[in-house]
Scaffold this motif. Structure first.
Motif, PDB file in Angstrom:
ATOM      1  N   MET A   1       0.826  -1.195   0.000  1.00  0.00           N
ATOM      2  CA  MET A   1       0.000   0.000   0.000  1.00  0.00           C
ATOM      3  C   MET A   1       0.862   1.248   0.000  1.00  0.00           C
ATOM      4  O   MET A   1       0.577   2.180  -0.674  1.00  0.00           O
ATOM      5  CB  MET A   1      -0.943  -0.053   1.209  1.00  0.00           C
ATOM      6  N   GLY A   2       1.927   1.276   0.780  1.00  0.00           N
ATOM      7  CA  GLY A   2       2.768   2.460   0.844  1.00  0.00           C
ATOM      8  C   GLY A   2       2.360   3.386   1.970  1.00  0.00           C
ATOM      9  O   GLY A   2       1.315   3.240   2.569  1.00  0.00           O
ATOM     10  N   ALA A   3       3.221   4.360   2.238  1.00  0.00           N
ATOM     11  CA  ALA A   3       2.952   5.322   3.304  1.00  0.00           C
ATOM     12  C   ALA A   3       2.066   6.443   2.782  1.00  0.00           C
ATOM     13  O   ALA A   3       2.069   6.757   1.602  1.00  0.00           O
ATOM     14  CB  ALA A   3       4.263   5.901   3.818  1.00  0.00           C
ATOM     15  N   SER A   4       1.319   7.028   3.686  1.00  0.00           N
ATOM     16  CA  SER A   4       0.519   8.186   3.326  1.00  0.00           C
ATOM     17  C   SER A   4       0.493   9.151   4.502  1.00  0.00           C
ATOM     18  O   SER A   4       0.571   8.749   5.655  1.00  0.00           O
ATOM     19  CB  SER A   4      -0.899   7.766   2.923  1.00  0.00           C
ATOM     20  N   GLU A   5       0.410  10.423   4.175  1.00  0.00           N
ATOM     21  CA  GLU A   5       0.391  11.461   5.197  1.00  0.00           C
ATOM     22  C   GLU A   5      -1.040  11.871   5.481  1.00  0.00           C
ATOM     23  O   GLU A   5      -1.903  11.759   4.622  1.00  0.00           O
ATOM     24  CB  GLU A   5       1.216  12.661   4.729  1.00  0.00           C
ATOM     25  N   TRP A   6      -1.251  12.369   6.679  1.00  0.00           N
ATOM     26  CA  TRP A   6      -2.574  12.839   7.065  1.00  0.00           C
ATOM     27  C   TRP A   6      -2.439  14.071   7.954  1.00  0.00           C
ATOM     28  O   TRP A   6      -1.430  14.272   8.601  1.00  0.00           O
ATOM     29  CB  TRP A   6      -3.390  11.731   7.751  1.00  0.00           C
ATOM     30  N   ARG A   7      -3.477  14.908   7.913  1.00  0.00           N
ATOM     31  CA  ARG A   7      -3.529  16.121   8.743  1.00  0.00           C
ATOM     32  C   ARG A   7      -4.994  16.421   9.031  1.00  0.00           C
ATOM     33  O   ARG A   7      -5.842  16.301   8.155  1.00  0.00           O
ATOM     34  CB  ARG A   7      -2.909  17.315   8.041  1.00  0.00           C
ATOM     35  N   TYR A   8      -5.239  16.831  10.255  1.00  0.00           N
ATOM     36  CA  TYR A   8      -6.593  17.181  10.687  1.00  0.00           C
ATOM     37  C   TYR A   8      -6.529  18.442  11.532  1.00  0.00           C
ATOM     38  O   TYR A   8      -5.534  18.705  12.209  1.00  0.00           O
ATOM     39  CB  TYR A   8      -7.201  16.065  11.547  1.00  0.00           C
ATOM     40  N   PHE A   9      -7.633  19.183  11.523  1.00  0.00           N
ATOM     41  CA  PHE A   9      -7.803  20.360  12.367  1.00  0.00           C
ATOM     42  C   PHE A   9      -9.095  20.174  13.149  1.00  0.00           C
ATOM     43  O   PHE A   9     -10.125  19.821  12.567  1.00  0.00           O
ATOM     44  CB  PHE A   9      -7.910  21.639  11.521  1.00  0.00           C
ATOM     45  N   VAL A  10      -9.028  20.402  14.448  1.00  0.00           N
ATOM     46  CA  VAL A  10     -10.214  20.301  15.296  1.00  0.00           C
ATOM     47  C   VAL A  10     -10.276  21.541  16.178  1.00  0.00           C
ATOM     48  O   VAL A  10      -9.252  22.174  16.446  1.00  0.00           O
ATOM     49  CB  VAL A  10     -10.204  19.016  16.158  1.00  0.00           C
ATOM     50  N   PRO A  11     -11.478  21.894  16.649  1.00  0.00           N
ATOM     51  CA  PRO A  11     -11.573  23.034  17.573  1.00  0.00           C
ATOM     52  C   PRO A  11     -10.733  22.782  18.832  1.00  0.00           C
ATOM     53  O   PRO A  11     -10.595  21.644  19.288  1.00  0.00           O
ATOM     54  CB  PRO A  11     -13.060  23.096  17.915  1.00  0.00           C
ATOM     55  N   TYR A  12     -10.188  23.850  19.383  1.00  0.00           N
ATOM     56  CA  TYR A  12      -9.339  23.747  20.556  1.00  0.00           C
ATOM     57  C   TYR A  12     -10.123  23.238  21.762  1.00  0.00           C
ATOM     58  O   TYR A  12     -11.260  23.631  21.996  1.00  0.00           O
ATOM     59  CB  TYR A  12      -8.724  25.109  20.898  1.00  0.00           C
ATOM     60  N   GLN A  13      -9.506  22.372  22.509  1.00  0.00           N
ATOM     61  CA  GLN A  13      -9.913  22.012  23.857  1.00  0.00           C
ATOM     62  C   GLN A  13      -8.643  21.701  24.628  1.00  0.00           C
ATOM     63  O   GLN A  13      -7.626  21.320  24.050  1.00  0.00           O
ATOM     64  CB  GLN A  13     -10.906  20.855  23.880  1.00  0.00           C
ATOM     65  N   GLU A  14      -8.676  21.909  25.936  1.00  0.00           N
ATOM     66  CA  GLU A  14      -7.469  21.716  26.746  1.00  0.00           C
ATOM     67  C   GLU A  14      -6.959  20.289  26.725  1.00  0.00           C
ATOM     68  O   GLU A  14      -5.750  20.059  26.709  1.00  0.00           O
ATOM     69  CB  GLU A  14      -7.742  22.115  28.200  1.00  0.00           C
ATOM     70  N   ASP A  15      -7.856  19.339  26.745  1.00  0.00           N
ATOM     71  CA  ASP A  15      -7.484  17.932  26.834  1.00  0.00           C
ATOM     72  C   ASP A  15      -7.151  17.399  25.439  1.00  0.00           C
ATOM     73  O   ASP A  15      -8.047  17.059  24.660  1.00  0.00           O
ATOM     74  CB  ASP A  15      -8.624  17.145  27.465  1.00  0.00           C
ATOM     75  N   LEU A  16      -5.859  17.331  25.128  1.00  0.00           N
ATOM     76  CA  LEU A  16      -5.432  16.882  23.799  1.00  0.00           C
ATOM     77  C   LEU A  16      -5.834  15.438  23.530  1.00  0.00           C
ATOM     78  O   LEU A  16      -6.202  15.090  22.403  1.00  0.00           O
ATOM     79  CB  LEU A  16      -3.917  17.032  23.644  1.00  0.00           C
ATOM     80  N   ASN A  17      -5.776  14.598  24.551  1.00  0.00           N
ATOM     81  CA  ASN A  17      -6.155  13.206  24.344  1.00  0.00           C
ATOM     82  C   ASN A  17      -7.647  13.095  24.036  1.00  0.00           C
ATOM     83  O   ASN A  17      -8.050  12.315  23.173  1.00  0.00           O
ATOM     84  CB  ASN A  17      -5.784  12.335  25.542  1.00  0.00           C
ATOM     85  N   GLN A  18      -8.480  13.884  24.706  1.00  0.00           N
ATOM     86  CA  GLN A  18      -9.918  13.845  24.411  1.00  0.00           C
ATOM     87  C   GLN A  18     -10.180  14.357  22.999  1.00  0.00           C
ATOM     88  O   GLN A  18     -11.016  13.815  22.276  1.00  0.00           O
ATOM     89  CB  GLN A  18     -10.717  14.655  25.432  1.00  0.00           C
ATOM     90  N   ALA A  19      -9.467  15.393  22.594  1.00  0.00           N
ATOM     91  CA  ALA A  19      -9.606  15.896  21.222  1.00  0.00           C
ATOM     92  C   ALA A  19      -9.246  14.802  20.222  1.00  0.00           C
ATOM     93  O   ALA A  19      -9.929  14.621  19.202  1.00  0.00           O
ATOM     94  CB  ALA A  19      -8.719  17.124  21.013  1.00  0.00           C
ATOM     95  N   LEU A  20      -8.184  14.046  20.507  1.00  0.00           N
ATOM     96  CA  LEU A  20      -7.790  12.940  19.639  1.00  0.00           C
ATOM     97  C   LEU A  20      -8.885  11.877  19.591  1.00  0.00           C
ATOM     98  O   LEU A  20      -9.252  11.409  18.513  1.00  0.00           O
ATOM     99  CB  LEU A  20      -6.473  12.325  20.117  1.00  0.00           C
TER     100      LEU A  20
END
Length: 151
Positions: free
Chosen positions: A1-20
């Protein structure tokens, strides 16, 4: 399959893990990830349906090896200050203020700085990065997650 890059933008929240976790659930629910069972190279009889639950996705050996080429290939945010010899596969490493400052000259990146952060911050396959993004007044507005997965 090969490698592929990804990028996402989400609204800010303090808890980075919850945002993930919220982002992962959204991507899974919308089906915006690579699933080998959808391949046009497979006969209809050999295609397999996408899993019904996110937890089922990585029960499949092929997915564990090839990934989904999306944010689904990482599952937790780690402490960026822990000693590295790069991080465990499947993790997100937040950009530190020092890293961001060294890369772009300020510790308050905006959305227009994301390509430069991607180019200048260390990363590894199967390990993503994230950074809090700010508006022109210095207020946090978004979180960006980026990385690349696959072989």
């Amino acid at each position: 399959m090969g490698a592929s890059e990804w990028r996402y933008f989400v609204p800010y929240q303090e808890d980075l893990n919850q945002a993930l976790q919220d982002l992962r659930q959204q991507v899974f629910s919308t089906g915006k990830y690579w699933w080998y069972g959808d391949s046009e190279h497979l006969s209809p009889a050999n295609r397999s349906p996408r899993p019904a639950r996110l937890e089922q996705l990585f029960e499949d050996e092929y997915v564990r090896e090839e990934g989904t080429h999306s944010i689904l290939d990482v599952d937790r945010v780690v402490d960026p200050d822990r000693p590295r010899d790069w991080y465990d596969q499947g993790t997100i490493v937040p950009a530190t203020a020092d890293e961001v400052r060294a890369a772009i000259g300020t510790d308050r990146p905006t959305r227009t700085d994301t390509a430069e952060l991607d180019d200048k911050l260390p990363r590894a396959r199967w390990v993503g990065r994230c950074a809090v993004l700010y508006d022109e007044h210095g207020n946090p507005t978004e979180i960006t997650f980026w990385g690349h997965s696959g072989d």
